[in-house]
Design an enzyme around this catalytic site. Structure first.
Site, PDB file in Angstrom:
ATOM      1  N   GLY A  53       0.831  -1.197   0.000  1.00  0.00           N
ATOM      2  CA  GLY A  53       0.000   0.000   0.000  1.00  0.00           C
ATOM      3  C   GLY A  53       0.862   1.242   0.000  1.00  0.00           C
ATOM      4  O   GLY A  53       2.076   1.179   0.263  1.00  0.00           O
ATOM      5  N   CYS A  80       5.328  -6.046   1.546  1.00  0.00           N
ATOM      6  CA  CYS A  80       5.643  -4.613   1.504  1.00  0.00           C
ATOM      7  C   CYS A  80       4.994  -3.901   2.698  1.00  0.00           C
ATOM      8  O   CYS A  80       5.411  -4.107   3.838  1.00  0.00           O
ATOM      9  CB  CYS A  80       5.226  -4.024   0.164  1.00  0.00           C
ATOM     10  SG  CYS A  80       5.990  -2.416  -0.186  1.00  0.00           S
ATOM     11  N   TYR A  81       3.956  -3.084   2.489  1.00  0.00           N
ATOM     12  CA  TYR A  81       3.286  -2.435   3.615  1.00  0.00           C
ATOM     13  C   TYR A  81       2.756  -3.474   4.594  1.00  0.00           C
ATOM     14  O   TYR A  81       2.754  -3.249   5.820  1.00  0.00           O
ATOM     15  CB  TYR A  81       2.131  -1.566   3.114  1.00  0.00           C
ATOM     16  CG  TYR A  81       1.393  -0.826   4.210  1.00  0.00           C
ATOM     17  CD1 TYR A  81       1.913   0.346   4.759  1.00  0.00           C
ATOM     18  CD2 TYR A  81       0.187  -1.314   4.714  1.00  0.00           C
ATOM     19  CE1 TYR A  81       1.238   1.022   5.783  1.00  0.00           C
ATOM     20  CE2 TYR A  81      -0.486  -0.652   5.724  1.00  0.00           C
ATOM     21  CZ  TYR A  81       0.036   0.514   6.256  1.00  0.00           C
ATOM     22  OH  TYR A  81      -0.625   1.182   7.270  1.00  0.00           O
ATOM     23  N   HIS A 174       7.978  -7.619  -3.741  1.00  0.00           N
ATOM     24  CA  HIS A 174       6.702  -8.065  -4.311  1.00  0.00           C
ATOM     25  C   HIS A 174       6.887  -9.380  -5.066  1.00  0.00           C
ATOM     26  O   HIS A 174       7.329  -9.378  -6.220  1.00  0.00           O
ATOM     27  CB  HIS A 174       6.142  -6.993  -5.259  1.00  0.00           C
ATOM     28  CG  HIS A 174       5.668  -5.765  -4.554  1.00  0.00           C
ATOM     29  ND1 HIS A 174       4.392  -5.635  -4.053  1.00  0.00           N
ATOM     30  CD2 HIS A 174       6.319  -4.610  -4.242  1.00  0.00           C
ATOM     31  CE1 HIS A 174       4.264  -4.455  -3.486  1.00  0.00           C
ATOM     32  NE2 HIS A 174       5.407  -3.807  -3.570  1.00  0.00           N
ATOM     33  N   GLU A 176       4.554 -11.164  -6.274  1.00  0.00           N
ATOM     34  CA  GLU A 176       3.450 -11.367  -7.214  1.00  0.00           C
ATOM     35  C   GLU A 176       3.741 -10.851  -8.616  1.00  0.00           C
ATOM     36  O   GLU A 176       3.046 -11.224  -9.567  1.00  0.00           O
ATOM     37  CB  GLU A 176       2.167 -10.715  -6.680  1.00  0.00           C
ATOM     38  CG  GLU A 176       2.186  -9.199  -6.618  1.00  0.00           C
ATOM     39  CD  GLU A 176       2.757  -8.620  -5.337  1.00  0.00           C
ATOM     40  OE1 GLU A 176       2.431  -7.474  -5.011  1.00  0.00           O
ATOM     41  OE2 GLU A 176       3.541  -9.326  -4.660  1.00  0.00           O
ATOM     42  N   ASP A 231     -17.885 -13.393 -21.785  1.00  0.00           N
ATOM     43  CA  ASP A 231     -18.369 -13.330 -20.408  1.00  0.00           C
ATOM     44  C   ASP A 231     -19.875 -13.548 -20.315  1.00  0.00           C
ATOM     45  O   ASP A 231     -20.357 -14.335 -19.495  1.00  0.00           O
ATOM     46  CB  ASP A 231     -17.997 -11.977 -19.781  1.00  0.00           C
ATOM     47  CG  ASP A 231     -16.509 -11.697 -19.839  1.00  0.00           C
ATOM     48  OD1 ASP A 231     -15.736 -12.677 -19.870  1.00  0.00           O
ATOM     49  OD2 ASP A 231     -16.116 -10.518 -19.875  1.00  0.00           O
ATOM     50  N   LYS A 409     -10.349 -13.482 -16.545  1.00  0.00           N
ATOM     51  CA  LYS A 409     -10.755 -13.836 -17.907  1.00  0.00           C
ATOM     52  C   LYS A 409     -10.352 -15.256 -18.290  1.00  0.00           C
ATOM     53  O   LYS A 409     -11.159 -16.004 -18.868  1.00  0.00           O
ATOM     54  CB  LYS A 409     -10.167 -12.834 -18.898  1.00  0.00           C
ATOM     55  CG  LYS A 409     -10.470 -13.129 -20.364  1.00  0.00           C
ATOM     56  CD  LYS A 409     -11.940 -12.940 -20.690  1.00  0.00           C
ATOM     57  CE  LYS A 409     -12.278 -11.472 -20.805  1.00  0.00           C
ATOM     58  NZ  LYS A 409     -13.658 -11.259 -21.274  1.00  0.00           N
TER      59      LYS A 409
END
Length: 556
Positions: A53, A80-81, A174, A176, A231, A409
């Site tokens: 964040g 991180c945060y 990070h 990710e 979708d 997706k």
């Protein structure tokens, strides 16, 4: 089925954390950090992940760690945060770093940590040294009791810490993002350390969703909005599997569709799904409502409002009840280049039942929620309103059924294949809910839409002609955008002052991030030449080479 709750503290990468956990075959959901405890714990998570964040833990009003997280005794991964917040809450100390780290850094990790135990290594020795992505100004400079440091970088002596006894792990970097080597393995190692079972797949949610839909709907009629896109088709197929003939699909031709698309939708969708289908030509209504409007958010809101009102009207008509509004005549065709009298055609059967329709099916997916700052992500900034999330009116006669709301997706496509939908439909390129209205920048007029339709068809044709495997296989989305800009040109020894058309083509797996497609120059040259020569009013073509972020895939 085990799950993980991700608490979002406002990081631009929060949705990527969810992607990586899903890729590890674990179901997860993303909650704002201040979501009510009962809502988060209602997921019955087996572990928590705390996102990054923009705040400092010492900022006035900085997000705090919810009490229930530590009280639960569940495994925790702070990123991180999230790491700084754990240190601050548990008795450590955080300070502003004298050297901020933004970008790639070399991490020196301890292989004694569960997080950094990798079965094989394709990295040069030492395998415990690898590149990670940093984005921080503060850092932990004193460990909380019970923790020890398990990684460091040149500018951060405590780049990772853990308390194995309590199964609390924290990373300053990070894992990710793709820039972090071993990032996916680190997340998988946390999942293993937390003893979370990896048993979720998109296909595994089909039967669970069918049961939930049946329980909620009962014997009530249901309508689904279909556009021919992936979708809406998958959402309708899932609901049809649950309630069968209770479902009536309504296709609203807004006049903002691609060339030949209305006819294709009616033919393909009717044959594929077998559900009752009502087609409504409402192009003139949409064009009248959009007259003079140039602001993209206003366009989306108008289209969302008009869309739902037409649905209410048609749903009433389908069940044989008095229409709440007059059904005006429409004098404009959509996507065919011809103006015609409006008509509503009902395909394959009669009404949906004798009781009033309460439920509306929509193909909302997780990226729509994230970008629109839906209720699940109030901590994030709204990027744009999706007409089936924030673009709907607050007052409407339906309860929404959104069976794909928490799927990305690629997961939606996996569900579609599981349901038996043809690959040609499942792998169709995405198309925005507001249609060409958000690719026709500036005012939307019939003439501009026709020019855009023609240019977009040329883009599709040339990519197909270039070879589906070579081009379409590596291009997740490609389309034309008509700009509200004119430029000087020369045609036939004469001066022209005409519109500019942009081409957008991207590669992506999940549509949360994307890169511009490196299309061959000869393909781009043919697209440009054909558009300038065949599309009336266009004398210049440009190619968009911006990634997402910082840009979105659509221009509006």
């Amino acid at each position: 089925m085990d799950s993980i709750a991700i608490l979002d503290f406002g990081s631009q990468y929060s949705q990527l954390i969810a992607r990586r956990v899903r890729e590890a075959s674990v179901y997860c959901e993303l909650f704002p950090h201040d979501a009510p405890a009962e809502k988060v714990l209602g997921l019955r998570p087996r572990a928590f992940i705390l996102s990054g964040g923009p705040n400092s833990v010492y900022d006035p009003g900085a997000p705090a760690l919810p009490d229930y997280v530590l009280k639960s005794g569940l495994p925790i991964l702070g990123i991180c945060y999230g790491m700084q917040l754990l240190a601050h809450t548990l008795g450590g100390h955080v300070q502003a770093s004298s050297v901020r780290e933004y970008g790639s850094a070399e991490l020196r990790a301890s292989t004694d940590s569960r997080l950094f135990q990798f079965p094989t290594s394709d990295l040069p020795p030492p395998a415990s040294h690898f590149q990670v992505w940093m984005s921080h100004g503060d850092k932990v400079d004193r460990l909380p009791p019970g923790f020890h440091a398990v990684a460091a970088s040149d500018s951060c002596a405590i780049a990772a810490m853990e308390d194995p006894a309590r199964k609390i792990f924290a990373l300053q970097f990070h894992p990710e993002v793709n820039h972090t080597q071993r990032g996916r393995e680190i997340i998988q190692n946390f999942i293993a350390a937390a003893h979370v079972s990896a048993e979720w797949t998109p296909g595994s949610m089909v039967e669970e969703s069918i049961a939930k839909i049946r329980a909620r709907v009962g014997s009530a009629p249901v309508v689904a909005g279909v556009s021919g896109g992936v979708d809406s088709a998958v959402a309708a197929a899932l609901v049809y599997r649950a309630v069968g003939s209770q479902l009536t699909c309504i296709f609203v031709d807004t006049g903002m569709l691609r060339q030949g698309e209305p006819e294709q939708v009616i033919e393909t969708f009717g044959k594929t799904l077998g559900a009752k289908l009502t087609a409504v030509n409402a192009a003139e209504e949409f064009l009248d409502a959009l007259a003079g409007v140039t602001d993209p958010e206003h366009k989306r809101k108008i289209i969302g409002e008009k869309f739902i009102r037409i649905f209410e009207r048609e749903a009433q008509r389908v069940v044989g009840l008095p229409s709440p509004v007059e059904h005006p005549a429409c004098t404009c065709g959509a996507g065919t280049g011809e103006r015609s009298e409006a008509k509503s055609k009902e395909r394959d059967g009669g009404g949906a039942g004798s009781e009033g329709i309460r439920f509306l099916v929509q193909g909302t997916i997780y990226p729509d929620v994230v970008e629109s700052r839906g209720p699940e992500r109030q901590a994030a900034a709204r990027i744009k309103t999706h007409h089936n999330v924030g673009g709907l009116p607050q007052e409407m006669d339906f309860e929404l059924i959104e069976p794909l709301r928490y799927l990305f997706k690629d997961e939606v496509r996996a569900v579609g294949l599981k349901l038996g939908l043809p690959e040609s439909l499942v792998w169709r390129q995405p198309f925005p809910g507001p249609g060409l209205a958000v690719r026709c920048l500036g005012e939307v007029t019939w003439e501009r839409l026709e020019a855009l339709r023609a240019a977009d068809k040329i883009v599709a044709d040339e990519l197909d002609a270039g070879g589906a495997e070579r081009l379409r296989g590596g291009t997740a989305q490609a389309f034309a955008v008509l700009l509200p800009v004119r430029s000087v040109g020369v045609m036939g020894d004469g001066r022209t002052y005409q519109a500019v058309c942009a081409i957008r083509a991207v590669t992506t797996d999940d549509f949360m991030t994307a890169d511009w497609a490196r299309l061959p120059y000869d393909v781009l040259a043919r697209i440009s030449s054909r558009i300038v020569n065949e599309v009336k009013g266009v004398n210049r073509v440009v190619y968009d080479i911006t990634s997402k972020p910082p840009a979105t895939i659509e221009w509006e």
